[in-house]
Design a protein around this motif. Structure first.
Motif, PDB file in Angstrom:
ATOM      1  N   SER A 281      10.331 -39.618  78.844  1.00  6.41           N
ATOM      2  CA  SER A 281      10.880 -41.024  79.202  1.00  6.41           C
ATOM      3  C   SER A 281      10.301 -41.163  80.808  1.00  6.41           C
ATOM      4  CB  SER A 281      11.825 -41.444  78.825  1.00  6.41           C
ATOM      5  OG  SER A 281      12.853 -40.786  79.347  1.00  6.41           O
ATOM      6  N   THR A 282      10.265 -39.863  81.491  1.00  4.44           N
ATOM      7  CA  THR A 282       9.786 -40.014  83.015  1.00  4.44           C
ATOM      8  C   THR A 282       8.629 -41.033  83.276  1.00  4.44           C
ATOM      9  OG1 THR A 282      10.955 -37.874  83.255  1.00  4.44           O
ATOM     10  CG2 THR A 282       9.502 -38.986  84.965  1.00  4.44           C
ATOM     11  N   PRO A 283       8.727 -42.135  84.130  1.00  4.49           N
ATOM     12  CA  PRO A 283       7.511 -42.780  84.371  1.00  4.49           C
ATOM     13  C   PRO A 283       6.481 -41.950  84.929  1.00  4.49           C
ATOM     14  CG  PRO A 283       9.442 -43.911  85.170  1.00  4.49           C
ATOM     15  CD  PRO A 283       9.885 -42.574  84.772  1.00  4.49           C
ATOM     16  N   MET A 284       5.346 -42.125  84.985  1.00  5.81           N
ATOM     17  CA  MET A 284       4.310 -41.097  85.414  1.00  5.81           C
ATOM     18  C   MET A 284       4.114 -41.164  87.090  1.00  5.81           C
ATOM     19  SD  MET A 284       0.550 -43.095  85.130  1.00  5.81           S
ATOM     20  CE  MET A 284       0.420 -44.615  85.853  1.00  5.81           C
TER      21      MET A 284
ATOM     22  N   ASN B 172       7.698 -25.754  93.571  1.00  4.45           N
ATOM     23  CA  ASN B 172       6.919 -25.855  92.756  1.00  4.45           C
ATOM     24  C   ASN B 172       7.516 -25.375  91.081  1.00  4.45           C
ATOM     25  OD1 ASN B 172       5.055 -26.813  94.192  1.00  4.45           O
ATOM     26  ND2 ASN B 172       3.987 -25.053  94.772  1.00  4.45           N
ATOM     27  N   ASP B 173       8.258 -24.412  91.061  1.00  2.29           N
ATOM     28  CA  ASP B 173       8.669 -23.922  89.844  1.00  2.29           C
ATOM     29  C   ASP B 173       9.780 -24.862  89.154  1.00  2.29           C
ATOM     30  OD1 ASP B 173      10.412 -22.781  92.080  1.00  2.29           O
ATOM     31  OD2 ASP B 173      11.693 -22.813  90.194  1.00  2.29           O
ATOM     32  N   LEU B 174      10.024 -26.003  89.982  1.00  3.21           N
ATOM     33  CA  LEU B 174      11.010 -27.183  89.236  1.00  3.21           C
ATOM     34  C   LEU B 174      10.120 -28.304  89.019  1.00  3.21           C
ATOM     35  CD1 LEU B 174      13.644 -26.937  92.096  1.00  3.21           C
ATOM     36  CD2 LEU B 174      13.851 -26.029  89.626  1.00  3.21           C
ATOM     37  N   MET B 175       8.612 -28.214  88.880  1.00  4.05           N
ATOM     38  CA  MET B 175       7.885 -29.279  88.530  1.00  4.05           C
ATOM     39  C   MET B 175       7.345 -28.852  86.958  1.00  4.05           C
ATOM     40  SD  MET B 175       6.112 -30.508  91.832  1.00  4.05           S
ATOM     41  CE  MET B 175       4.555 -29.328  91.739  1.00  4.05           C
TER      42      MET B 175
ATOM     43  N   SER C 296       8.220 -29.973  84.246  1.00  7.43           N
ATOM     44  CA  SER C 296       9.022 -30.150  82.555  1.00  7.43           C
ATOM     45  C   SER C 296       9.822 -31.432  82.816  1.00  7.43           C
ATOM     46  CB  SER C 296       9.813 -28.933  82.695  1.00  7.43           C
ATOM     47  OG  SER C 296      10.718 -28.771  83.750  1.00  7.43           O
ATOM     48  N   ALA C 297       9.309 -32.388  83.128  1.00  2.01           N
ATOM     49  CA  ALA C 297      10.114 -33.889  83.496  1.00  2.01           C
ATOM     50  C   ALA C 297      10.287 -34.210  81.714  1.00  2.01           C
ATOM     51  CB  ALA C 297       9.293 -34.683  84.036  1.00  2.01           C
ATOM     52  N   ILE C 298      11.595 -34.996  81.808  1.00  2.24           N
ATOM     53  CA  ILE C 298      11.648 -35.558  80.519  1.00  2.24           C
ATOM     54  C   ILE C 298      10.747 -36.593  79.962  1.00  2.24           C
ATOM     55  CG2 ILE C 298      14.259 -34.969  80.513  1.00  2.24           C
ATOM     56  CD1 ILE C 298      14.957 -37.849  81.103  1.00  2.24           C
TER      57      ILE C 298
ATOM     58  N   GLN D 150       5.184 -33.375  89.151  1.00  2.00           N
ATOM     59  CA  GLN D 150       3.904 -32.634  88.669  1.00  2.00           C
ATOM     60  C   GLN D 150       2.542 -33.430  88.716  1.00  2.00           C
ATOM     61  OE1 GLN D 150       3.785 -28.939  87.798  1.00  2.00           O
ATOM     62  NE2 GLN D 150       1.913 -29.562  88.860  1.00  2.00           N
ATOM     63  N   GLN D 151       2.709 -34.743  87.787  1.00  2.00           N
ATOM     64  CA  GLN D 151       1.503 -35.319  87.947  1.00  2.00           C
ATOM     65  C   GLN D 151       1.211 -35.904  89.410  1.00  2.00           C
ATOM     66  OE1 GLN D 151       0.987 -38.352  84.614  1.00  2.00           O
ATOM     67  NE2 GLN D 151       2.792 -37.551  83.907  1.00  2.00           N
ATOM     68  N   GLN D 152       2.284 -36.354  90.128  1.00  2.00           N
ATOM     69  CA  GLN D 152       1.928 -36.680  91.417  1.00  2.00           C
ATOM     70  C   GLN D 152       1.466 -35.742  92.580  1.00  2.00           C
ATOM     71  OE1 GLN D 152       1.707 -39.678  92.543  1.00  2.00           O
ATOM     72  NE2 GLN D 152       3.072 -41.001  91.979  1.00  2.00           N
ATOM     73  N   ALA D 153       1.863 -34.276  92.194  1.00  3.69           N
ATOM     74  CA  ALA D 153       1.387 -33.212  92.950  1.00  3.69           C
ATOM     75  C   ALA D 153      -0.101 -33.148  92.824  1.00  3.69           C
ATOM     76  CB  ALA D 153       2.211 -32.183  92.762  1.00  3.69           C
ATOM     77  N   ASP D 154      -0.259 -33.191  91.332  1.00  2.00           N
ATOM     78  CA  ASP D 154      -1.826 -32.931  91.027  1.00  2.00           C
ATOM     79  C   ASP D 154      -2.776 -33.854  91.272  1.00  2.00           C
ATOM     80  OD1 ASP D 154      -0.899 -30.628  89.456  1.00  2.00           O
ATOM     81  OD2 ASP D 154      -0.919 -31.559  87.204  1.00  2.00           O
ATOM     82  N   ALA D 155      -2.308 -35.068  91.782  1.00  2.00           N
ATOM     83  CA  ALA D 155      -2.947 -36.293  92.029  1.00  2.00           C
ATOM     84  C   ALA D 155      -2.782 -36.454  93.772  1.00  2.00           C
ATOM     85  CB  ALA D 155      -2.665 -37.614  91.448  1.00  2.00           C
ATOM     86  N   ASP D 156      -2.333 -35.538  94.325  1.00  2.00           N
ATOM     87  CA  ASP D 156      -2.149 -35.679  95.992  1.00  2.00           C
ATOM     88  C   ASP D 156      -1.541 -37.076  96.108  1.00  2.00           C
ATOM     89  OD1 ASP D 156      -3.284 -33.397  96.355  1.00  2.00           O
ATOM     90  OD2 ASP D 156      -5.245 -34.241  96.358  1.00  2.00           O
ATOM     91  N   SER D 157      -0.372 -37.160  95.357  1.00  2.00           N
ATOM     92  CA  SER D 157       0.498 -38.480  95.456  1.00  2.00           C
ATOM     93  C   SER D 157      -0.421 -39.779  95.223  1.00  2.00           C
ATOM     94  CB  SER D 157       1.229 -38.643  96.832  1.00  2.00           C
ATOM     95  OG  SER D 157       1.993 -37.409  97.005  1.00  2.00           O
ATOM     96  N   MET D 158      -1.345 -39.625  94.632  1.00  4.21           N
ATOM     97  CA  MET D 158      -2.229 -40.828  94.390  1.00  4.21           C
ATOM     98  C   MET D 158      -2.753 -41.202  93.104  1.00  4.21           C
ATOM     99  SD  MET D 158      -4.907 -41.113  97.715  1.00  4.21           S
ATOM    100  CE  MET D 158      -4.474 -40.375  99.457  1.00  4.21           C
TER     101      MET D 158
END
Ligand code: PLP
Length: 360
Positions: free
Chosen positions: A219-222, A210-213, A215-217, A227-235
């Motif tokens: 231009s990272t596609p959502m 979790n501590d590696l999520m 801070s994506a650069i 982090q965004q996928q974890a917050d959304a339960d991969s949905m």
């Protein structure tokens, strides 16, 4: 019905019990009146399928609480970009240990995003060994170290997890995922396309500390943002519902068949038998250093390449399918993932013995 022994490297053979369960539930999943392919990913039915699969995977791998488990799309190759995009930030350096074609591809893709160095490579020797840990050129300020625990094409597998100090270790586990127990806590990120050992093509498992999520650069596609996928339960968007469901059935099958200890024991037995036979013969040979041999993908060469065509045709006739080696290696390759029964390996060895007798 005549199922063959399918030695494909991926998409690969699935457990018959998993296919039968999917077949039984295909038109009407547990009284819902619809198939898993037809239901909303936000409905209670699919959410329960997704949660069960996630929990079963956590159980199988003993995933610590400070790790997230994601089910994404884009394949392992998507993660060749996803990893640097998510882990670069303060540092845009990463070190790669290359032991085969997939590691090479990972380097090529990661170079689009930062300063990538090959810390060690066994390419000069034709990818037939693992470079000694003493010779790895690791940088203390790298964001991560990447390696490929099992190189699917060359059939080269790390026997242990390499020690890399405090820099997060990242691994493309695709072709040995769930083939044996692994200590998740030694990794920053583990990723794997499902289509080798964990289900059908279309879903990619990512296990990230979790501590590696977060801070994506920019231009990272959502859809690749951990982090965004974890917050959304991969949905975050529509997930690969059916592939996720099939992966879940595969996890249940592994749990019911001794878990990862059970898989490891069977896989070792199968691989020992096949390598044992190859080594005992003057007609077949495997070029990989014994301590680096893969238990999942067994490439082998015939004494005479002109016999390859006949070998493949006769094998196909004997119900042994997809044994052709990758063009960069030549010869044959038998992929003997979790779902390949021991009887399939026995049948292959019998066939090889007979072919040698006729042609050797
Ligand atoms: C199959 C494989 C890949 C490619 O996976 P995709 O899901 O097709 O992107 C990458 N790495 C390894 C080790 C593989 O075996």
């Amino acid at each position: 019905m005549a199922r063959v022994y399918n030695f494909s490297a991926g998409p690969a053979t699935l457990p018959v019990e998993v296919l039968e369960k999917a077949q039984a539930d295909l038109l009407d999943w547990q009284g819902s009146g619809m198939s898993v392919m037809e239901m909303s990913h936000r409905g209670d039915a699919f959410v329960s399928i997704a949660e069960k699969a996630t929990q079963d995977l956590r159980k199988l791998l003993n995933v610590p609480d400070n790790y997230s488990v994601l089910f994404l799309q884009g394949g392992a190759a998507g993660q060749f970009a996803g990893v640097p995009m998510n882990l670069f930030g303060d540092s845009d350096k990463a070190d790669y240990v290359v032991t085969g074609n997939w590691g090479k591809k990972a380097v090529k893709e990661a170079k689009k995003y930062g300063d990538i160095a090959v810390a060690a490579s066994s390419e000069e020797g034709g990818f037939t060994e693992i470079p000694g840990r003493d010779g790895w050129q690791l940088r203390d300020d790298a964001a991560y170290v990447h390696y490929t625990p099992n190189e699917t094409i060359q059939g080269v597998e790390f026997p242990d997890v390499p020690e890399v100090g405090d820099v997060p270790l990242v691994a493309d586990w695709s072709s040995a995922f769930l083939s044996k127990p692994i200590d998740v806590s030694k990794y920053g990120v583990i990723y794997a396309g499902a289509q080798k050992n964990a289900g059908p093509a279309g879903v990619t498992v990512v296990i990230v500390r979790n501590d590696l999520m977060g801070s994506a650069i920019k231009s990272t596609p959502m859809v690749l943002d951990y982090q965004q996928q974890a917050d959304a339960d991969s949905m975050l968007n529509t997930p690969p519902c059916f592939a996720w469901y099939m992966a879940g059935l595969t996890f249940e099958w592994i749990l019911a068949n001794g878990g990862l200890e059970g898989m490891a024991e069977r896989n070792k037995r199968k691989a020992d038998k096949l390598y044992g036979f190859i080594d005992s013969s003057d007609f077949y040979r495997n070029p990989v250093a014994p301590e680096a041999r893969s238990r999942m993908n067994v490439p082998f060469l015939l004494a005479d390449d002109d016999l390859n065509k006949a070998f493949l045709a006769q094998a196909e006739g004997a119900g042994l399918s997809t044994l052709k080696g990758h063009r960069s290696v030549g010869g044959m390759r038998a992929s003997i993932y979790n779902a390949m029964p021991e009887a399939g390996v026995d049948a292959l060895i019998d066939f090889m013995r007979g072919f040698e007798k006729d042609n050797g």
